[in-house]
Design a protein around this motif. Structure first.
Motif: not given
Length: 100
Positions: A77-81, A71-75
């Motif tokens: 990558x996707x939300x914080x670039x 979950x942390x990795x997805x956030x």
């Protein structure tokens, strides 16, 4: 005279005992009511404790889910670039004589 005095003493004892019996019954009733109130309070607190334990279990589960590395990795990558650093991007610095 002694028998009359003894008779009066016996009557006083009987009256005291007769008065004590209802008094003890009243005290027993009061104690029973206090016990029932305390028992109800203990039951209410035990139910509240069970609710809190269940809430705590849910929160621990939520924390576990929210802090999972996927979950942390997805956030990241996707939300914080953000992205994982390549080996070439990593710079190692060595400090000699550094105090801890």
């Amino acid at each position: 005279m002694k028998t009359n005095h003894r008779h009066v003493s016996e009557m006083i004892i009987v009256c005291v005992i007769a008065a004590a019996v209802p008094s003890l019954l009243i005290l027993d009733g009061i104690q029973s009511r206090r016990y029932e109130n305390l028992s109800d309070e203990v039951s209410r607190l035990e139910r509240k404790q069970e609710e809190l334990v269940e809430d705590n279990k849910k929160m621990v589960t939520d924390i576990s889910l929210l802090s999972s590395s996927d979950r942390v990795e997805k956030i990241a990558e996707n939300e914080l670039g953000m992205h994982k650093a390549d080996t070439d991007d990593i710079v190692r610095i060595e400090m000699k004589g550094a105090k801890k």
